[in-house]
Design an enzyme around this catalytic site. Structure first.
Site, PDB file in Angstrom:
ATOM      1  N   SER A 101       0.840  -1.198   0.000  1.00 51.23           N
ATOM      2  CA  SER A 101       0.000   0.000   0.000  1.00 51.23           C
ATOM      3  C   SER A 101       0.882   1.258   0.000  1.00 51.23           C
ATOM      4  O   SER A 101       1.662   1.444  -0.928  1.00 51.23           O
ATOM      5  CB  SER A 101      -0.960  -0.068   1.187  1.00 51.23           C
ATOM      6  OG  SER A 101      -1.949   0.922   1.102  1.00 51.23           O
ATOM      7  N   ASP A 151      -9.988  -3.941  -5.536  1.00 52.00           N
ATOM      8  CA  ASP A 151      -9.364  -2.965  -4.633  1.00 52.00           C
ATOM      9  C   ASP A 151     -10.104  -1.623  -4.731  1.00 52.00           C
ATOM     10  O   ASP A 151     -10.101  -1.002  -5.797  1.00 52.00           O
ATOM     11  CB  ASP A 151      -7.888  -2.802  -5.021  1.00 52.00           C
ATOM     12  CG  ASP A 151      -7.104  -1.995  -4.005  1.00 52.00           C
ATOM     13  OD1 ASP A 151      -7.706  -1.124  -3.337  1.00 52.00           O
ATOM     14  OD2 ASP A 151      -5.893  -2.216  -3.887  1.00 52.00           O
ATOM     15  N   HIS A 182      -8.067  -4.636  -1.221  1.00 48.06           N
ATOM     16  CA  HIS A 182      -6.809  -3.968  -0.874  1.00 48.06           C
ATOM     17  C   HIS A 182      -5.986  -4.790   0.124  1.00 48.06           C
ATOM     18  O   HIS A 182      -4.765  -4.657   0.172  1.00 48.06           O
ATOM     19  CB  HIS A 182      -7.101  -2.573  -0.311  1.00 48.06           C
ATOM     20  CG  HIS A 182      -5.906  -1.653  -0.319  1.00 48.06           C
ATOM     21  ND1 HIS A 182      -5.338  -1.193  -1.492  1.00 48.06           N
ATOM     22  CD2 HIS A 182      -5.173  -1.129   0.677  1.00 48.06           C
ATOM     23  CE1 HIS A 182      -4.302  -0.416  -1.196  1.00 48.06           C
ATOM     24  NE2 HIS A 182      -4.175  -0.357   0.121  1.00 48.06           N
TER      25      HIS A 182
HETATM   26  C1  MLT Z   1      -1.296   6.027  -0.153  1.00 50.61           C
HETATM   27  O1  MLT Z   1      -1.666   6.985   0.497  1.00 50.61           O
HETATM   28  O2  MLT Z   1      -0.110   5.750  -0.359  1.00 50.61           O
HETATM   29  C2  MLT Z   1      -2.376   5.179  -0.737  1.00 50.61           C
HETATM   30  O3  MLT Z   1      -3.599   5.828  -0.667  1.00 50.61           O
HETATM   31  C3  MLT Z   1      -2.413   3.844  -0.054  1.00 50.61           C
HETATM   32  C4  MLT Z   1      -2.715   4.008   1.410  1.00 50.61           C
HETATM   33  O4  MLT Z   1      -1.792   4.164   2.179  1.00 50.61           O
HETATM   34  O5  MLT Z   1      -3.893   3.950   1.795  1.00 50.61           O
END
Ligand code: MLT
Length: 200
Positions: A101, A151, A182
């Site tokens: 992520s 996701d 996700h």
């Molecule tokens: C981010 O902020 O890098 C993306 O939205 C993934 C997350 O951390 O939720």
């Protein structure tokens, strides 16, 4: 002397895995995943230095999926410097990143902005970090992107655009879209472990 990021280092075989956690995680989060993906491998796991209402991250965002690209460039440079420090302190070769992520997005930024830092990367639920990244040269570095078909945070087209950007920068990209969202599932572990096991 203390290194520039709070981190955990576990000695083991090379190349080390650079573990980059998701939003709200810390340096301990991905250690079990790292051990599953590559038993016995050295693990280097820093904590992101940005706090979003108390949740550690690797760079600032203006909203979910809307990134502060100036901050991404600055934080990627900081993380690249940390990897250099850790390699010298622990006697390591260039690491293979395993990011989830927000950590996957930072790993993608590292590949695009500092192409010499990583030997390769597993990007779990990554999206495009930079609209106009530089372009390599990534010289055939191996990158595995594992996306989730359902996701809600990363649209499939966005993950495909990231795969294209990395290919254009010279990476050897494999992009797989797994059923699921996700969060990580057993298939992520199986696919990533097999892929890492096939690297030279
Ligand atoms: C981010 O902020 O890098 C993306 O939205 C993934 C997350 O951390 O939720």
């Amino acid at each position: 002397a203390a290194l520039s990021f709070q981190h955990v280092f576990e000695p083991g075989s090379e190349p080390p895995l650079l573990l980059l956690h998701g939003t709200g995680g810390d340096e301990h989060d991905l250690l079990p995943v790292g051990r599953l993906l590559a038993p016995g491998r050295a693990l280097l796991s820093p904590r992101g230095q940005v706090l979003e209402r108390g949740a550690p991250r690797f760079f600032r965002r203006l909203a979910e999926g809307v990134f502060d690209e100036v901050d991404i460039r600055r934080r990627a440079a900081d993380l690249a410097a940390f990897v250099g420090e850790a390699r010298a302190a622990y006697g390591l070769s260039a690491p293979v990143a395993v990011g989830f992520s927000n950590g996957a997005n930072m790993a993608a930024a590292l590949l695009l902005l500092h192409p010499d830092v990583l030997a390769g990367a597993v990007l779990l639920r990554a999206m495009v970090p930079l609209d106009e990244p530089g372009s390599g040269p990534l010289d055939g570095r191996p990158v595995l992107i594992l996306s989730g078909a359902m996701d809600p945070i990363v649209p499939e087209a966005n993950a495909q655009q990231l795969a294209r950007q990395l290919e254009e920068a010279g990476a050897r990209v494999r992009h797989e879209i797994l059923p699921g969202g996700h969060n990580l599932g057993q298939q992520d572990v199986t696919r990533a472990a097999a892929w890492l096991g096939g690297l030279p």
